[in-house]
Design a protein around this motif. Structure first.
Motif, PDB file in Angstrom:
ATOM      1  N   ALA A 369       0.843  -1.203   0.000  1.00  0.00           N
ATOM      2  CA  ALA A 369       0.000   0.000   0.000  1.00  0.00           C
ATOM      3  C   ALA A 369       0.876   1.250   0.000  1.00  0.00           C
ATOM      4  O   ALA A 369       0.645   2.195  -0.765  1.00  0.00           O
ATOM      5  CB  ALA A 369      -0.920  -0.016   1.213  1.00  0.00           C
ATOM      6  N   PHE A 372       2.797   1.545  -3.458  1.00  0.00           N
ATOM      7  CA  PHE A 372       2.014   1.898  -4.644  1.00  0.00           C
ATOM      8  C   PHE A 372       1.132   3.146  -4.449  1.00  0.00           C
ATOM      9  O   PHE A 372       0.247   3.401  -5.259  1.00  0.00           O
ATOM     10  CB  PHE A 372       1.158   0.713  -5.092  1.00  0.00           C
ATOM     11  N   ASP A 424      -5.832   1.924   0.294  1.00  0.00           N
ATOM     12  CA  ASP A 424      -4.918   3.022  -0.064  1.00  0.00           C
ATOM     13  C   ASP A 424      -5.528   3.863  -1.169  1.00  0.00           C
ATOM     14  O   ASP A 424      -6.555   3.508  -1.757  1.00  0.00           O
ATOM     15  CB  ASP A 424      -3.547   2.465  -0.477  1.00  0.00           C
ATOM     16  N   ILE A 437      -2.763 -11.088  -9.638  1.00  0.00           N
ATOM     17  CA  ILE A 437      -1.633 -10.643  -8.802  1.00  0.00           C
ATOM     18  C   ILE A 437      -1.351 -11.540  -7.604  1.00  0.00           C
ATOM     19  O   ILE A 437      -0.312 -11.422  -6.973  1.00  0.00           O
ATOM     20  CB  ILE A 437      -1.838  -9.189  -8.305  1.00  0.00           C
ATOM     21  N   VAL A 442       3.781 -12.595 -10.444  1.00  0.00           N
ATOM     22  CA  VAL A 442       2.908 -11.775 -11.305  1.00  0.00           C
ATOM     23  C   VAL A 442       2.854 -10.365 -10.753  1.00  0.00           C
ATOM     24  O   VAL A 442       2.627 -10.151  -9.575  1.00  0.00           O
ATOM     25  CB  VAL A 442       1.479 -12.375 -11.387  1.00  0.00           C
ATOM     26  N   LEU A 457       6.209 -11.682  -5.390  1.00  0.00           N
ATOM     27  CA  LEU A 457       6.057 -12.866  -4.523  1.00  0.00           C
ATOM     28  C   LEU A 457       5.241 -12.584  -3.263  1.00  0.00           C
ATOM     29  O   LEU A 457       4.654 -13.481  -2.674  1.00  0.00           O
ATOM     30  CB  LEU A 457       7.434 -13.384  -4.092  1.00  0.00           C
TER      31      LEU A 457
HETATM   32  P1  ADP Z   1       5.712  -6.980  -5.548  1.00  0.00           P
HETATM   33  O1  ADP Z   1       5.096  -5.910  -4.745  1.00  0.00           O
HETATM   34  O2  ADP Z   1       7.009  -7.443  -5.023  1.00  0.00           O
HETATM   35  O3  ADP Z   1       5.731  -6.712  -7.008  1.00  0.00           O
HETATM   36  P2  ADP Z   1       3.413  -8.471  -4.734  1.00  0.00           P
HETATM   37  O4  ADP Z   1       3.088  -9.928  -4.898  1.00  0.00           O
HETATM   38  O5  ADP Z   1       3.389  -7.923  -3.365  1.00  0.00           O
HETATM   39  O6  ADP Z   1       4.806  -8.272  -5.408  1.00  0.00           O
HETATM   40  O7  ADP Z   1       2.418  -7.660  -5.649  1.00  0.00           O
HETATM   41  C1  ADP Z   1       2.144  -8.101  -6.950  1.00  0.00           C
HETATM   42  C2  ADP Z   1       1.625  -6.977  -7.789  1.00  0.00           C
HETATM   43  O8  ADP Z   1       0.333  -6.594  -7.331  1.00  0.00           O
HETATM   44  C3  ADP Z   1       2.446  -5.731  -7.701  1.00  0.00           C
HETATM   45  O9  ADP Z   1       3.551  -5.786  -8.568  1.00  0.00           O
HETATM   46  C4  ADP Z   1       1.446  -4.668  -8.123  1.00  0.00           C
HETATM   47  O10 ADP Z   1       1.351  -4.645  -9.539  1.00  0.00           O
HETATM   48  C5  ADP Z   1       0.134  -5.195  -7.555  1.00  0.00           C
HETATM   49  N1  ADP Z   1      -0.176  -4.557  -6.257  1.00  0.00           N
HETATM   50  C6  ADP Z   1       0.060  -5.070  -5.035  1.00  0.00           C
HETATM   51  N2  ADP Z   1      -0.384  -4.236  -4.074  1.00  0.00           N
HETATM   52  C7  ADP Z   1      -0.894  -3.162  -4.709  1.00  0.00           C
HETATM   53  C8  ADP Z   1      -1.509  -1.937  -4.272  1.00  0.00           C
HETATM   54  N3  ADP Z   1      -1.674  -1.659  -2.994  1.00  0.00           N
HETATM   55  N4  ADP Z   1      -1.931  -1.072  -5.210  1.00  0.00           N
HETATM   56  C9  ADP Z   1      -1.781  -1.362  -6.522  1.00  0.00           C
HETATM   57  N5  ADP Z   1      -1.215  -2.491  -7.003  1.00  0.00           N
HETATM   58  C10 ADP Z   1      -0.780  -3.379  -6.106  1.00  0.00           C
END
Ligand code: ADP
Length: 492
Positions: A369, A372, A424, A437, A442, A457
């Protein structure tokens, strides 16, 4: 000694093979015998039914007394010959003999049916032909391909022989209407039609049965192939997870040295390094820590996939855990002017869960959160207990709230769950990314992975940890740049 051992082995293998073959043959014969028992019941049932029909026909005056008594004999034979023939069949262990004896049983059956037809009026009882057809079809299903044709041949032979013998007065006729004689050419016509019809039935029975058999064999083969493929896939999956676990372990050892010594250099000998060197060393330190985090995640994921992570539930001070997790981001959010808030009014003091994994779940959601959400945005953490009523989630104050969850079984009515949500005002998520995701590696899209560091991950692990608790995860977002809310449900 070796030669003796070898010959002993060969003998042993031969004996084993013979034993196997014997067992196979016994199983085959037992199976065939069971079919004969079933056949015996069907035959007895059908004969009894015919006898009752004859009795009714006699009572209403369709057939005479001598027809009825005459037909009763073969019916009795068709019922009574089952026990002794089955008794003999059960004891036959030779395949060839078994086959001949089975054939004999069917011959007796055909003779029995023909006798019934004979006593019911011979050619006048032509309506009884389906009884032959039923037998041929049954043989088609249970026996090898050519047997239905042989059986059909015998049915034709018996019927036609009976008609011819009756016609030439060599067999007493039980005609229902003695005054009425069907012209001989018509009788021949009936016999010819009978021949072609029964052979056509034999062909259809044999063809359908062989197609069925082929399909069954193919299905059997495919099932076997699929089973082997699945075995191979799970084996390679296990090897992959094992490899990852080992590699991660091997990588962490030198990496700890990189992190440790770069820290030592940068913090303990700052005066011996000039500004540029110091920057480089710090960069090594930060990158090393980042790499370590990735490796730790990889290790966790491979352990989960290999089923090597067990939950260790304890009484976890949930409120404290959430507050501590928030505190970890206070510095970062302050410098980026992100408003960090928490709604813990309905949050219970404690929860039964695996503390380490729960911390990881909350940490992952909060760090995403914050990562991003652009400067000046807001991140809100909330936690409360929910109960499932009529397919909806309700808070303790009776307020219905929507919690989207991905995958897993629909929670049962009355389930109580601890809900943790992180909302967020960040970059948000497109509809099509909201399920993706949660899969390993991914990231929402290419440009995201370029702009924000990460491995993809964190959420995969968060989902697995929640599921290991018996819980769920999910996300909702109005779309790109409209923020999102991640939900996690853990059994309370
Ligand atoms: P990482 O953050 O290491 O890329 P995550 O598995 O935590 O890996 O998240 C995967 C993907 O999900 C992120 O690359 C992003 O594209 C999306 N994502 C995760 N959390 C958020 C968020 N709070 N807001 C927008 N996109 C998010």
């Amino acid at each position: 000694a070796t030669a003796t051992t070898c010959s002993h082995w060969t003998e042993q293998m031969d004996t084993d093979r013979i034993l196997d073959e014997n067992q196979l043959r016994d199983a085959d014969l037992t199976h065939a015998y069971r079919r004969h028992v079933q056949g015996g019941f069907v035959r007895s049932g059908a004969s009894l039914f015919m006898w009752i029909s004859c009795w009714v026909a006699y009572q209403v005056g369709i057939i005479r007394f001598d027809n009825f008594i005459g037909a009763s004999f073969p019916v009795l034979l068709l019922i009574l010959y089952n026990p002794p023939t089955l008794w003999v069949l059960k004891r036959i262990r030779n395949r060839e003999l078994f086959r001949y004896f089975s054939f004999l049983i069917h011959l007796l059956e055909i003779i029995g049916y023909t006798a019934i037809i004979h006593f019911l009026g011979g050619i006048e009882a032509i309506y009884m032909l389906p009884v032959y057809a039923a037998l041929i079809i049954y043989i088609g299903v249970v026996a090898p391909r050519r047997l239905p044709f042989i059986i059909a041949g015998f049915c034709i032979l018996c019927f036609n022989l009976m008609v011819i013998l009756e016609h030439y007065g060599l067999l007493r006729s039980y005609k229902l209407h003695p005054g009425f004689e069907l012209p001989w050419p018509n009788q021949v016509m009936i016999m010819l039609v009978n021949i072609s019809l029964l052979f056509v039935i034999a062909f259809i029975a044999s063809y359908t049965a062989s197609t069925l058999k082929k399909n069954r064999n193919r299905l059997h083969r495919q099932n076997e192939e699929l089973r082997l493929a699945l075995q191979k896939a799970s084996e390679s999956d296990r090897l992959k997870s094992e490899f990852l676990a080992n590699m991660s372990h091997e990588l962490r050892t030198p990496l700890n040295a990189v992190i440790g010594f770069s820290e030592l250099l940068s913090y303990h000998y700052p005066d011996r390094l000039d500004k540029e060197q110091n920057d480089y060393v710090q960069s090594i330190h930060v990158s090393g820590k980042h790499l370590l985090a990735i490796i730790n995640n990889l290790l966790d994921l491979s352990k989960v996939e290999a089923g090597r992570i067990r939950m260790e539930p304890t009484e976890v001070p949930l409120r404290t855990l959430l507050k501590e997790s928030l505190a970890m981001f206070s510095e970062k959010t302050l410098s980026r002017r992100i408003r960090l808030s928490a709604d813990l009014a309905e949050c219970p003091e404690t929860i039964r869960a695996d503390e380490l994994r729960l911390r990881q779940i909350v940490y992952n959601l909060l760090s995403n959160a914050v990562k991003f959400t652009p400067d000046g945005g807001a991140v809100a953490l909330s936690a409360r207990r929910l109960v499932r009523i009529h397919g909806e989630w309700f808070t303790q104050t009776g307020q219905a709230i929507s919690v989207p969850i991905h995958g897993g079984q629909e929670p049962a009515e009355g389930t109580v769950m601890q809900h943790i949500a992180v909302a967020d005002t960040g970059i948000g998520l497109k509809k099509e990314d909201q399920e993706r995701i949660f899969r390993p590696f991914v990231q929402a899209d290419g440009s995201t992975s370029r702009r924000y560091e990460g491995t993809g991950l964190g959420l995969a692990l968060t989902k697995r940890f929640a599921e290991l608790h018996g819980g769920y995860v999910g996300v909702e977002s109005e779309g790109e740049n409209r923020g999102c809310t991640f939900h996690c449900l853990i059994p309370a």
